[in-house]
Design a protein around this motif. Structure first.
Motif, PDB file in Angstrom:
ATOM      1  N   VAL B  31     -48.768 -48.126  92.177  1.00  0.00           N
ATOM      2  CA  VAL B  31     -47.803 -48.629  92.580  1.00  0.00           C
ATOM      3  C   VAL B  31     -46.912 -49.428  91.555  1.00  0.00           C
ATOM      4  CG1 VAL B  31     -46.568 -50.022  94.459  1.00  0.00           C
ATOM      5  CG2 VAL B  31     -49.244 -49.659  94.376  1.00  0.00           C
ATOM      6  N   ALA B  32     -45.421 -49.326  91.402  1.00  0.00           N
ATOM      7  CA  ALA B  32     -44.658 -50.208  90.690  1.00  0.00           C
ATOM      8  C   ALA B  32     -43.453 -50.747  91.451  1.00  0.00           C
ATOM      9  CB  ALA B  32     -44.109 -49.034  89.497  1.00  0.00           C
ATOM     10  N   ILE B  33     -43.374 -52.040  91.339  1.00  0.00           N
ATOM     11  CA  ILE B  33     -42.423 -52.765  92.156  1.00  0.00           C
ATOM     12  C   ILE B  33     -41.745 -53.881  91.451  1.00  0.00           C
ATOM     13  CG2 ILE B  33     -44.209 -54.416  92.474  1.00  0.00           C
ATOM     14  CD1 ILE B  33     -42.986 -54.799  95.499  1.00  0.00           C
ATOM     15  N   GLU B  34     -40.438 -53.810  91.699  1.00  0.00           N
ATOM     16  CA  GLU B  34     -39.547 -54.490  90.800  1.00  0.00           C
ATOM     17  C   GLU B  34     -39.891 -56.028  91.244  1.00  0.00           C
ATOM     18  OE1 GLU B  34     -35.075 -54.137  90.812  1.00  0.00           O
ATOM     19  OE2 GLU B  34     -35.301 -52.023  91.403  1.00  0.00           O
ATOM     20  N   TYR B  35     -39.782 -56.988  90.103  1.00  0.00           N
ATOM     21  CA  TYR B  35     -40.132 -58.429  90.252  1.00  0.00           C
ATOM     22  C   TYR B  35     -38.892 -59.158  89.719  1.00  0.00           C
ATOM     23  CZ  TYR B  35     -42.381 -59.544  85.943  1.00  0.00           C
ATOM     24  OH  TYR B  35     -42.442 -59.820  84.890  1.00  0.00           O
ATOM     25  N   GLU B 121     -48.973 -36.348  88.916  1.00  0.00           N
ATOM     26  CA  GLU B 121     -47.430 -37.157  89.306  1.00  0.00           C
ATOM     27  C   GLU B 121     -47.348 -38.081  88.359  1.00  0.00           C
ATOM     28  OE1 GLU B 121     -46.002 -38.301  93.865  1.00  0.00           O
ATOM     29  OE2 GLU B 121     -48.104 -38.101  93.563  1.00  0.00           O
ATOM     30  N   ILE B 122     -45.995 -38.405  87.899  1.00  0.00           N
ATOM     31  CA  ILE B 122     -45.748 -39.290  86.868  1.00  0.00           C
ATOM     32  C   ILE B 122     -44.655 -40.369  87.481  1.00  0.00           C
ATOM     33  CG2 ILE B 122     -44.459 -39.393  84.661  1.00  0.00           C
ATOM     34  CD1 ILE B 122     -47.020 -37.756  84.449  1.00  0.00           C
ATOM     35  N   LEU B 123     -44.961 -41.525  86.752  1.00  0.00           N
ATOM     36  CA  LEU B 123     -44.152 -42.620  87.510  1.00  0.00           C
ATOM     37  C   LEU B 123     -43.722 -43.273  85.926  1.00  0.00           C
ATOM     38  CD1 LEU B 123     -45.522 -45.358  89.794  1.00  0.00           C
ATOM     39  CD2 LEU B 123     -43.416 -45.783  88.128  1.00  0.00           C
ATOM     40  N   LEU B 124     -42.063 -43.204  85.871  1.00  0.00           N
ATOM     41  CA  LEU B 124     -41.521 -43.751  84.836  1.00  0.00           C
ATOM     42  C   LEU B 124     -40.603 -45.191  84.971  1.00  0.00           C
ATOM     43  CD1 LEU B 124     -40.021 -41.328  82.319  1.00  0.00           C
ATOM     44  CD2 LEU B 124     -41.712 -42.687  81.789  1.00  0.00           C
ATOM     45  N   ASP B 132     -30.222 -55.585  87.721  1.00  0.00           N
ATOM     46  CA  ASP B 132     -29.526 -54.282  88.356  1.00  0.00           C
ATOM     47  C   ASP B 132     -29.588 -52.958  87.255  1.00  0.00           C
ATOM     48  OD1 ASP B 132     -27.692 -55.477  86.958  1.00  0.00           O
ATOM     49  OD2 ASP B 132     -25.974 -54.695  87.656  1.00  0.00           O
ATOM     50  N   GLN B 133     -30.079 -53.265  86.309  1.00  0.00           N
ATOM     51  CA  GLN B 133     -30.381 -51.930  85.335  1.00  0.00           C
ATOM     52  C   GLN B 133     -31.659 -51.510  85.428  1.00  0.00           C
ATOM     53  OE1 GLN B 133     -29.213 -54.504  81.790  1.00  0.00           O
ATOM     54  NE2 GLN B 133     -27.242 -53.515  81.646  1.00  0.00           N
ATOM     55  N   THR B 134     -32.517 -51.860  86.157  1.00  0.00           N
ATOM     56  CA  THR B 134     -33.965 -51.359  86.453  1.00  0.00           C
ATOM     57  C   THR B 134     -33.804 -49.989  87.076  1.00  0.00           C
ATOM     58  OG1 THR B 134     -34.942 -53.423  86.734  1.00  0.00           O
ATOM     59  CG2 THR B 134     -36.132 -51.660  87.090  1.00  0.00           C
ATOM     60  N   GLU B 135     -34.416 -48.933  86.085  1.00  0.00           N
ATOM     61  CA  GLU B 135     -34.499 -47.479  86.604  1.00  0.00           C
ATOM     62  C   GLU B 135     -36.201 -47.236  87.119  1.00  0.00           C
ATOM     63  OE1 GLU B 135     -32.626 -45.089  83.962  1.00  0.00           O
ATOM     64  OE2 GLU B 135     -31.258 -46.596  83.660  1.00  0.00           O
ATOM     65  N   LEU B 136     -36.395 -46.697  88.100  1.00  0.00           N
ATOM     66  CA  LEU B 136     -37.546 -46.251  88.595  1.00  0.00           C
ATOM     67  C   LEU B 136     -37.482 -44.842  89.044  1.00  0.00           C
ATOM     68  CD1 LEU B 136     -38.691 -49.132  90.988  1.00  0.00           C
ATOM     69  CD2 LEU B 136     -39.570 -48.605  88.734  1.00  0.00           C
ATOM     70  N   ILE B 145     -37.696 -34.604  90.478  1.00  0.00           N
ATOM     71  CA  ILE B 145     -37.657 -35.919  89.817  1.00  0.00           C
ATOM     72  C   ILE B 145     -36.742 -36.635  90.888  1.00  0.00           C
ATOM     73  CG2 ILE B 145     -35.642 -34.804  88.831  1.00  0.00           C
ATOM     74  CD1 ILE B 145     -36.114 -36.965  86.751  1.00  0.00           C
ATOM     75  N   VAL B 146     -37.485 -37.882  91.415  1.00  0.00           N
ATOM     76  CA  VAL B 146     -36.779 -38.743  92.515  1.00  0.00           C
ATOM     77  C   VAL B 146     -36.534 -40.165  91.743  1.00  0.00           C
ATOM     78  CG1 VAL B 146     -36.753 -39.710  94.518  1.00  0.00           C
ATOM     79  CG2 VAL B 146     -38.131 -37.585  94.118  1.00  0.00           C
ATOM     80  N   HIS B 147     -35.027 -40.586  91.891  1.00  0.00           N
ATOM     81  CA  HIS B 147     -34.802 -41.857  91.207  1.00  0.00           C
ATOM     82  C   HIS B 147     -34.983 -42.760  92.573  1.00  0.00           C
ATOM     83  CE1 HIS B 147     -31.554 -44.591  89.347  1.00  0.00           C
ATOM     84  NE2 HIS B 147     -32.815 -45.227  89.441  1.00  0.00           N
ATOM     85  N   GLU B 148     -35.921 -43.878  92.302  1.00  0.00           N
ATOM     86  CA  GLU B 148     -36.284 -44.579  93.402  1.00  0.00           C
ATOM     87  C   GLU B 148     -35.737 -46.129  93.158  1.00  0.00           C
ATOM     88  OE1 GLU B 148     -38.042 -43.965  95.963  1.00  0.00           O
ATOM     89  OE2 GLU B 148     -39.671 -42.041  95.268  1.00  0.00           O
ATOM     90  N   LYS B 149     -35.746 -46.892  94.300  1.00  0.00           N
ATOM     91  CA  LYS B 149     -35.329 -48.170  94.400  1.00  0.00           C
ATOM     92  C   LYS B 149     -36.350 -49.338  94.950  1.00  0.00           C
ATOM     93  CE  LYS B 149     -30.743 -47.954  93.576  1.00  0.00           C
ATOM     94  NZ  LYS B 149     -30.594 -48.127  91.930  1.00  0.00           N
ATOM     95  N   GLU B 150     -36.249 -50.570  94.127  1.00  0.00           N
ATOM     96  CA  GLU B 150     -37.238 -51.429  94.402  1.00  0.00           C
ATOM     97  C   GLU B 150     -38.712 -51.156  94.195  1.00  0.00           C
ATOM     98  OE1 GLU B 150     -36.695 -53.483  98.103  1.00  0.00           O
ATOM     99  OE2 GLU B 150     -34.520 -52.237  98.214  1.00  0.00           O
ATOM    100  N   PHE B 151     -39.201 -50.125  94.934  1.00  0.00           N
ATOM    101  CA  PHE B 151     -40.683 -49.981  94.442  1.00  0.00           C
ATOM    102  C   PHE B 151     -41.001 -48.317  94.727  1.00  0.00           C
ATOM    103  CE2 PHE B 151     -40.054 -50.967  99.022  1.00  0.00           C
ATOM    104  CZ  PHE B 151     -40.516 -49.969  99.657  1.00  0.00           C
TER     105      PHE B 151
END
Lengths: 278, 227
Positions: B31-35, B121-124, B132-136, B145-151
């Motif tokens: 998991v990757a999550i914005e904090y 599967e790759i997570l960048l 607000d400049q965070t990119e997942l 390729i999917v651009h995700e928000k928050e987590f």
């Protein structure tokens, strides 16, 4: 398609230098200057011509103290008898526990310092651990050796490498010759056009286990003597407020000595010099 | 002369996709999550030396799920790409978007042209100076390729993890402690058992650091964070 990603699977080599050597040879320093060029006929002539055109001349030095190493460089670059730059940075942090200072032709010097920093970071990221202090020093030796074709053309790059050996818990200093020969110094060393003057000054005043303030003063004294004797070395520029750059390498890592501290030390040394003269 | 069997392209792709999905489903989740100060990565990984999360560049981190040898070679290619680009141009010109595109191209080509697709599967993730400049980005085995928000979650039970994160999620960006607790709960829900800190790989992209923003968080530090 991206040229790098198309080269799957990637090589197992952890060296950035080797990586660009194989994939993008035009980016390596030696390739650009031609390794098999016909230079033997008039080496002297080329050297004289090239050296007069290129920014060079320097004093950089490193001195050990009880907890690590201090590394200092002056800020001047010269082209022939002209000052090319007053604000050159010659001391670079290369990773968390090492730094490099370089003497020689300015362009290739900056390039090698940059490449060496990336080399260490690249290895650390690919392998998940940092290179040992010895490993970093050896790698730099190989990079200097790869620069030999350029040396024949007069573009000398002589680095001075300092690192904190986490295993041995001590600061270490390595010097190099143009063929990539690596020699460890146990106490101090200085290279560049004013290197000899700096070494003489340190030799007279050095003793083992200096404290950090003492070693900072000693390093600046040495740099000042070199600046007095050598045209290629710049002393502190009081009009413009340009002072030598200085880094401390110890168990905590690499950090700059604040410019204000260097400035006040320089002022103090200058005053004591004035008192001596009067 | 015997004619080779005819297999329709649809069937071929379907078989490959099924094969890749099966391989990924066997693996554990990440998991990757914005904090508040960046991005937190948590991987269900009992090994303390074979990492699934890694630094790519100053503010970019990578994580791979599935077959180790395959995502490891993708990771190395990413580091080489990033370091080369940073050397040729400037450190600020290295972006997660261009890396994600590279991964997408590579995985897409392998999926359509090779006999065996990559089971990865790759997570960048990339952080900027402002939240607000965070990119997942999540890149699937076929190059999607999917651009995700928050987590974002990848790996074996990614769907379960994502739905667990969604149900317990709050409106505002959590602090580090809340984010870590949140991720652990989601992983516990997905695996159906208690997760020990020693069986987790935790890493951060931390905006407050100078220079390289990536940092690993050991089990002990994670423990003090949670207490």
């Amino acid at each position: 398609m991206d040229p790098i990603f198309s080269k799957m699977p990637v090589s197992q080599c952890s060296s950035f230098f080797d990586f660009i050597h194989h994939t993008r040879p035009e980016l390596t320093p030696a390739a650009r200057w031609g390794s098999e060029g016909n230079v033997s006929a008039s080496v002297d002539e080329i050297q004289r011509h090239v050296l007069s055109q290129l920014a060079h001349g320097t004093t950089v030095l490193a001195v050990k103290y009880d907890k690590g190493v201090v590394i200092v460089g002056d800020r001047r670059a010269i082209e022939g008898y002209q000052v090319a730059s007053r604000r050159m940075e010659k001391v670079f942090k290369t990773d968390s526990h090492s730094a490099i200072a370089i003497a020689g032709a300015a362009g290739p010097c900056m390039e090698m310092a940059k490449l060496f920093g990336i080399e260490l970071e690249h290895y650390e990221k690919l392998d998940g651990v940092s290179l040992s202090c010895e490993g970093k020093a050896n790698r730099l030796g190989q990079m200097v050796k790869a620069n030999l074709p350029m040396v024949i053309q007069g573009l000398v790059v002589i680095p001075l490498f300092v690192g904190f050996d986490v295993k041995q818990q001590e600061g270490r200093i390595f010097k190099y010759d143009v063929t990539g020969g690596k020699y460890e110094e146990t106490e101090y060393h200085a290279v560049g056009s004013g290197g000899k003057d700096a070494r003489v000054t340190i030799k007279e005043r050095f003793r083992k286990n200096l404290s950090q303030p003492e070693v900072i003063t000693l390093a600046l004294q040495a740099l000042l003597s070199a600046a007095e004797e050598d045209l290629g070395t710049g002393g502190p520029d009081l009009f413009r407020g340009i002072y030598p750059t200085m880094k401390i390498v110890d168990a905590q890592g690499v950090r700059d000595v604040e410019e204000s501290d260097v400035a006040s030390q320089c002022d103090r040394l200058a005053r004591s010099r004035t008192e001596q003269e009067s | 002369m015997t004619l080779p069997f005819y297999v329709s392209p649809e069937q071929l792709m379907q078989d490959k996709a099924e094969y890749a999905k099966k391989g990924i489903a066997k693996g554990r989740s990440i998991v990757a999550i914005e904090y508040r100060d960046g991005v937190l990565f948590v991987a269900d990984n009992p090994s303390s030396s074979l990492f699934k999360i890694s630094e790519i560049y100053d503010s970019i981190a990578f994580s791979g799920a599935g077959r180790y040898s395959e995502f490891e070679s993708l990771r190395k290619a990413g580091i080489q790409h990033a370091d080369l680009k940073g050397f040729m141009y400037s450190r600020e010109d290295v972006t997660a978007r261009s890396l994600a595109n590279g991964y997408s191209q590579t995985l897409g080509t392998i999926f359509s042209q090779e006999l065996k697709p990559f089971e990865v599967e790759i997570l960048l993730a990339q952080i900027g100076e402002r939240p607000d400049q965070t990119e997942l980005y999540r890149i699937a085995f076929d190059g999607t390729i999917v651009h995700e928000k928050e987590f974002v979650a990848i790996g074996g039970r990614a769907d379960t993890v994502v739905s667990a994160l969604r149900t317990t999620g709050s409106e505002e960006i959590p602090d580090l402690k809340a984010a870590l607790t949140h991720c652990m709960k989601a992983l516990e829900t997905a695996t159906g058992q208690n997760v020990s800190l020693h069986a987790l790989e935790v890493a951060l992209l931390d905006r407050t650091r100078t220079g390289r923003k990536f940092r690993r968080v050991g089990a002990e530090e994670a423990g003090t964070l949670l207490s």
